[in-house]
Write a protein that holds these residues in place. Structure first.
Motif, PDB file in Angstrom:
ATOM      1  N   SER A   1      14.403  65.572  90.875  1.00 18.47           N
ATOM      2  CA  SER A   1      14.173  64.280  91.110  1.00 18.47           C
ATOM      3  C   SER A   1      12.744  63.799  91.361  1.00 18.47           C
ATOM      4  O   SER A   1      11.888  64.485  91.539  1.00 18.47           O
ATOM      5  CB  SER A   1      14.962  64.266  92.518  1.00 18.47           C
ATOM      6  N   ASP A   2      12.663  62.176  91.216  1.00 15.66           N
ATOM      7  CA  ASP A   2      11.371  61.662  91.438  1.00 15.66           C
ATOM      8  C   ASP A   2      10.950  61.566  92.851  1.00 15.66           C
ATOM      9  O   ASP A   2       9.937  61.279  93.295  1.00 15.66           O
ATOM     10  CB  ASP A   2      11.596  60.389  90.492  1.00 15.66           C
TER      11      ASP A   2
ATOM     12  N   LYS B   1       9.614  62.329  96.647  1.00 13.18           N
ATOM     13  CA  LYS B   1       8.563  63.050  97.067  1.00 13.18           C
ATOM     14  C   LYS B   1       9.041  63.339  98.435  1.00 13.18           C
ATOM     15  O   LYS B   1       9.543  62.502  99.345  1.00 13.18           O
ATOM     16  CB  LYS B   1       7.335  62.381  97.020  1.00 13.18           C
TER      17      LYS B   1
END
Length: 584
Positions: free
Chosen positions: A176-177, A179
């Motif tokens: 996934s992007d 954070k």
């Protein structure tokens, strides 16, 4: 062949995960000393470390430095390497185990029949899934070839681990992007988990030691207690009128009333908390949930307070711990508990339930489904029919090959969870979503541009608001997705200062408006922070300096590492102030 069998089994008790192991290998004195009498004190440390491990998991962390000291004097002892590897698998950081287990096997290929199983686990914790699978397969083959009938349970454990590694390989390709970041201030060398926001304070559970530092008989760790971080950033223990030798945790809030868990050895129930002389106390039990012979270890109310979901190890489930739920009926009473079903519950343990307030999303931890190791966090969306959809693994970076538990979302949708992964402070640590700030396109103010009389169109109607805060407050910070580029400073002509130009220090810019607590986490000083809203961006600045040098000096000392100087004229923000000469 010297058989020393170590089974690493993981089980949930309240909100922590315990890895248990049999005794460490004996280290022969003659083989460790090898004629070097100076190693005698270190050998005593080895014996002391083995004794600590035998006392329980809660003491294993203390054994590691003793073994490491002995290792510095003799790193060629196979049993010492093996023991260090096992201790790291128990107490963490678990990816540290690989080096020692590889050395143990290299020094003595017959060090233990479980060496390939342990190596597989160590490789798995390092995300080296292909090598982990090889080790697990070797372990299975050796057990079958030698027909160790009393060790067949290790075959099932290895097959489960192989499945986890295959899941890990697949999920690594779909990272996934999102954070995540380790929360600063709340974590310690002990276990922290179960993050919950309540009002302005941030609550969590910790096993950092309670009254008289009493330890649980289950794993010899300190009993868990409730702690909180207030608006000043101070961590305090929540005073609850309950027995000291018990596990205590905050589950959730309903109508500002806390629901707490109280449990002893192998049991536990949930209660509403009530206020008694500024202390929380055990109030009314949730009798429609609690059972005498079971443990109810996680509770969450959602669906506009009409649904309650919980975890229980009562009889009749699909696994040891299952998800159950109750629905509020028309008469205001709760229905009898119902198992959520086999599409979500598995033969493995489920844990740590969280239901969004609108009742559309269900989060939970599980060792089943397509877990990549230990507990992973899963999400299930409610269908139009009211049924729950197939659980989806949240994947990397939220999940890891270690245990990931106690997912929670605050009112803004920001998520928090706990993990045993490498890189934390110790044991379970609390992580949260790292909020990304989009890149800001700022006008560059050159010397010849500053003298313009016309204010840019997009700023004509934007004036600075009144200060939003004058006193400190604290909450999790608003992290930036990316470090801003280094700003070259461009000198302004001295005469321009006389034309009502003012320099300020910008400490933050984001799409969502920041509250006082967010701002103080970013800037802990006492100066007035002013708020300007420009074309969808909330920008926060400090000060009113006559010269760039004064503003730059304040920028460098204010404690915000990515702050920069901006210039105003007549109350209008013109852009970033730059100065030639290159102050880096």
């Amino acid at each position: 062949m010297n058989w020393k069998f170590t089974i690493l089994s993981i089980f949930l008790l309240t909100f922590y995960v315990s890895i248990q192991a049999q005794d460490l290998l004996n280290v022969k004195k003659s083989e460790y000393l090898e004629g070097d009498k100076e190693r005698k004190p270190a050998y005593k440390n080895i014996l002391h470390a083995i004794g600590l491990e035998q006392k329980g998991e809660g003491f294993v962390r203390q054994a590691i430095p003793l073994l490491k000291e002995a290792y510095q004097l003799n790193s060629k002892n196979a049993e010492l390497n093996y023991n260090l590897g096992v201790c790291y698998l128990i107490a963490g950081p678990r990816n540290e185990a690989l080096t020692y287990l590889k050395s143990a096997q290299k020094l003595n290929a017959d060090i233990s029949e479980d060496i390939h199983f342990l190596l597989g686990i160590a490789y798995q914790y390092c995300n080296d899934f292909d090598k982990a699978i090889v080790q697990f397969k070797i372990n299975i083959e050796l057990i079958q070839q030698n027909n160790y009938k009393d060790k067949k349970e290790l075959i099932a454990l290895s097959e489960k681990r192989i499945s986890e590694c295959k899941n890990g390989k697949q999920l690594l390709n779909n990272t996934s992007d999102l954070k995540v970041e380790l929360m600063i201030g709340v974590n310690s060398a002990y276990d922290e988990y179960k993050p919950v926001w309540g009002g302005s304070d941030f609550y969590f559970s910790s096993r950092r030691g309670g009254v008289k530092k009493s330890r649980s008989l289950e794993d010899q760790k300190f009993y868990e207690k409730i702690f909180a971080q207030d608006t000043t950033g101070k961590i305090y223990s929540v005073s609850v009128n309950t027995p000291s030798k018990s596990n205590l945790a905050l589950m959730s809030f309903t109508n500002e009333v806390p629901i707490i868990y109280l449990g002893g050895e192998g049991n536990g129930d949930v209660y509403f908390a009530e206020s008694l002389n500024n202390k929380w106390g055990k109030g009314k039990a949730l009798k429609f949930i609690n059972e005498n012979k079971s443990r109810e270890s996680s509770v969450c109310i959602g669906g506009n307070d009409n649904e309650i979901y919980f975890i229980s190890n009562r009889k009749g489930g699909f696994g040891n711990c299952d998800i159950y739920y109750c629905i509020k009926e028309e008469n205001g009473k709760w229905s009898k508990p119902m198992n959520i079903g086999g599409d979500i519950n598995t033969e493995f343990d489920e844990s740590d339930i969280f239901l969004t307030k609108d009742g559309k999303s269900l989060y939970f931890s599980s060792k089943g489904h397509n877990s990549i190791g230990g507990y992973d966090i899963f999400k299930s969306e409610r269908k139009e029919s009211g049924q729950w959809g197939r659980p989806q693994n949240l994947g990397f970076p939220i999940n890891s090959t270690d245990n990931d538990i106690t997912y929670f979302e605050d009112e803004t949708g920001r998520f928090y969870f706990a993990s045993e992964r490498y890189g934390g402070v110790g044991g379970f640590d609390i992580y949260r979503e790292k909020e990304a700030l989009e890149k800001i396109e700022e006008p560059v103010i050159l010397a010849e541009q500053v003298s313009i009389q016309e204010v840019p169109n997009e700023l004509k109607n934007e004036k600075m608001s009144v200060p939003v805060m004058t006193k400190p407050a604290v909450v999790p910070d608003i992290p930036v997705k990316k470090q801003p580029e280094v700003i070259e400073e461009i000198r302004m002509k001295e005469e321009l200062v006389q034309e009502d130009f003012v320099y300020r220090v910008q400490i933050a810019a984001c799409k969502k408006e920041m509250g006082p607590k967010d701002l103080f986490q970013r800037y802990r000083g006492g100066d007035v922070i002013e708020h300007l809203f420009v074309e969808g961006w909330h920008k926060y600045t400090i000060g009113g300096f006559e010269t760039f040098d004064e503003a730059a000096e304040y920028r460098d000392s204010c404690g915000v590492h990515d702050a920069f100087v901006v210039i105003f004229k007549g109350g209008y923000r013109l852009g970033i102030a730059k100065k030639t000469g290159g102050v880096k």
